[in-house]
Write an enzyme that holds these catalytic residues in place. Structure first.
Site, short mmCIF file in Angstrom:
data_model
loop_
_atom_site.label_atom_id
_atom_site.label_comp_id
_atom_site.label_asym_id
_atom_site.label_seq_id
_atom_site.Cartn_x
_atom_site.Cartn_y
_atom_site.Cartn_z
N PHE A 1 4.37 2.38 -17.89
CA PHE A 1 4.41 3.82 -18.12
C PHE A 1 4.93 4.61 -16.94
CE2 PHE A 1 1.31 2.28 -21.19
CZ PHE A 1 1.87 2.81 -22.33
N ASP B 1 -9.17 -2.63 -14.62
CA ASP B 1 -7.83 -3.24 -14.50
C ASP B 1 -7.50 -3.52 -13.04
OD1 ASP B 1 -5.48 -4.29 -15.48
OD2 ASP B 1 -4.45 -2.36 -15.62
N HIS C 1 -6.37 -5.77 -11.06
CA HIS C 1 -5.59 -6.94 -10.66
C HIS C 1 -4.95 -6.67 -9.30
CE1 HIS C 1 -1.84 -4.93 -11.69
NE2 HIS C 1 -2.40 -4.54 -12.82
N1 LIG Z 1 -0.18 5.46 -3.53
C1 LIG Z 1 0.58 4.37 -3.47
N2 LIG Z 1 0.99 3.89 -2.28
C2 LIG Z 1 1.77 2.78 -2.22
N3 LIG Z 1 2.21 2.10 -3.30
C3 LIG Z 1 1.83 2.53 -4.52
C4 LIG Z 1 1.00 3.68 -4.67
N4 LIG Z 1 0.80 3.88 -5.99
C5 LIG Z 1 1.46 2.90 -6.63
N5 LIG Z 1 2.10 2.08 -5.76
C6 LIG Z 1 2.94 0.90 -6.10
O1 LIG Z 1 3.45 1.08 -7.42
C7 LIG Z 1 2.95 0.03 -8.29
C8 LIG Z 1 2.69 0.63 -9.68
O2 LIG Z 1 1.75 1.70 -9.59
P1 LIG Z 1 0.53 1.86 -10.60
O3 LIG Z 1 -0.22 0.58 -10.60
O4 LIG Z 1 -0.21 3.10 -10.27
O5 LIG Z 1 1.28 2.12 -11.94
P2 LIG Z 1 1.41 1.29 -13.28
O6 LIG Z 1 1.06 -0.13 -13.06
O7 LIG Z 1 2.70 1.71 -13.82
O8 LIG Z 1 0.31 1.92 -14.12
P3 LIG Z 1 0.15 1.81 -15.65
O9 LIG Z 1 -0.82 0.69 -15.80
O10 LIG Z 1 -0.36 3.18 -15.93
O11 LIG Z 1 1.49 1.52 -16.28
C9 LIG Z 1 1.71 -0.51 -7.59
O12 LIG Z 1 1.45 -1.85 -7.94
C10 LIG Z 1 2.09 -0.37 -6.12
O13 LIG Z 1 2.91 -1.45 -5.71
MG LIG Z 2 -0.62 -1.00 -11.84
#
Ligand SMILES: Nc1ncnc2c1ncn2[C@@H]1O[C@H](COP(=O)(O)OP(=O)(O)OP(=O)(O)O)[C@@H](O)[C@H]1O
Ligand SMILES: [Mg+2]
Length: 314
Positions: A12, A167, A169
């Site tokens: 997302f 979640d 992981h």
């Molecule tokens: N504040 C932060 N500082 C550094 N890296 C970040 C940060 N937020 C996210 N990341 C990097 O971006 C990746 C994806 O972010 P996040 O896990 O929040 O989103 P997502 O997995 O897309 O979430 P969703 O499950 O809603 O799809 C993380 O695994 C990390 O590597």
């Molecule tokens: Mg994530």
């Protein structure tokens, strides 16, 4: 936009780092909302669906200022924006660079119309996630501090907000180096500290998380998300099924043992990771201590109980 670099992605969201007006490095999590174009094979979330993650991000970020239950273990939320338009060229360039270097599973975000809405969560830059830290951490001593810091953050959030992450992981645990020797926290009014071993942990990504504020429960109903429960090939995917077994597929009720399931999973990951230092004479003892934690932690009913009773944290 200064020094815009893509640092991560999920189904997302796209995540970029940049420098804000005060000169601090920040992470921007950019999520398309309300549009009719499918993104990465999925329908876009609505404003209503994204609200859950926004509220939880704000509540957990605020835990660093609380007087009774305080932790710095959740990522700081600096700001929140809603913008309209297509993806700016600097961000597409950053997206392409990431795609060349690491490869992306997402669609190139160049197809959005001029009226597309995005929610942008501006977070503190939290460092590198554990999945991408494999081989760069110094030792199992650092691994132990990481597990301690995660347990503390979960325990404090359990006490203040009846929080379950759901979640956790290794892509959702960030680490950054620090000169700070000790980290402090408050649990039910009592002050404690822990040894950082040179790293600070920040927990992120609350898209499945659950908490309560003044008897109002904020949660995500994943009871019908069949794909989420079908994963194979990593202990991570068993955890979703184990959580469902424990809560009978009711995702609004509070079952803090799910936090313990994720601690068990994280311990197995930390034990399987490669470390830079040989670890010296203490390495064998440390591996034994973490293995004992792995063997025993599931008996505790919550992260709070694990923090209070695990010999490793005393
Ligand atoms: N504040 C932060 N500082 C550094 N890296 C970040 C940060 N937020 C996210 N990341 C990097 O971006 C990746 C994806 O972010 P996040 O896990 O929040 O989103 P997502 O997995 O897309 O979430 P969703 O499950 O809603 O799809 C993380 O695994 C990390 O590597
Ligand atoms: Mg994530």
């Amino acid at each position: 936009m200064k020094q815009c670099v893509k640092i991560g992605e999920g189904t997302f969201g796209e995540v970029f780092s940049t420098t804000n007006a005060s000169g601090d490095t920040v992470a921007l999590k950019i999520i398309p909302v309300e549009g009719s174009d499918k993104v990465n094979g999925e329908e876009q979330k609505t404003f209503g669906e994204i609200l859950h993650e926004i509220i939880i991000s704000k509540e957990l970020s605020s835990l660093k200022e609380k007087q009774h239950n305080q932790t710095h273990g959740f990522i700081g939320l600096n700001d929140l924006h809603c913008v309209q338009g297509c993806y700016p060229p600097d961000f597409l360039n950053a997206w392409d660079n990431f795609n060349w270097k690491k490869g992306s599973e997402n669609d190139r975000p160049d197809f959005f119309e001029k009226d597309q809405f995005f929610i942008i969560l501006e977070f503190e830059f939290g460092g590198v996630d554990l999945e991408n830290s494999n081989g760069t951490l110094m030792s199992l001593l650092v691994a132990k501090s990481i597990l301690h810091q995660v347990t503390v953050a979960l325990a404090v959030a359990e006490q203040e907000l009846q929080f379950e992450h759901r979640d956790l992981h290794w892509g959702n645990v960030l680490v950054k180096t620090t000169k700070q020797k000790k980290g402090s926290f408050l649990l039910n009014g009592a002050a404690h500290s822990l040894e950082t071993k040179g790293v600070l942990v920040r927990i992120i990504d609350y898209s499945l998380s659950r908490l309560e504020i003044d008897d109002l429960t904020v949660s995500c109903d994943i009871s019908k998300d069949e794909e989420l429960f079908m994963g194979q090939g990593d202990y991570q995917f068993d955890i979703y099924r184990l959580m469902r077994q424990e809560n009978g597929n009711n995702w609004s009720n509070y079952h803090p043992h799910t936090n313990v399931l994720w601690l068990h999973y994280l311990c197995s990951k930390l034990l399987s990771m490669k470390y830079r230092g040989s670890g010296g004479r203490g390495a064998k003892d440390m591996r034994e201590e973490l293995t004992r934690f792995y063997d025993n932690v599931l008996q505790y009913s919550s992260a709070t109980e694990a923090l209070r009773n695990c010999p490793m944290f005393q």
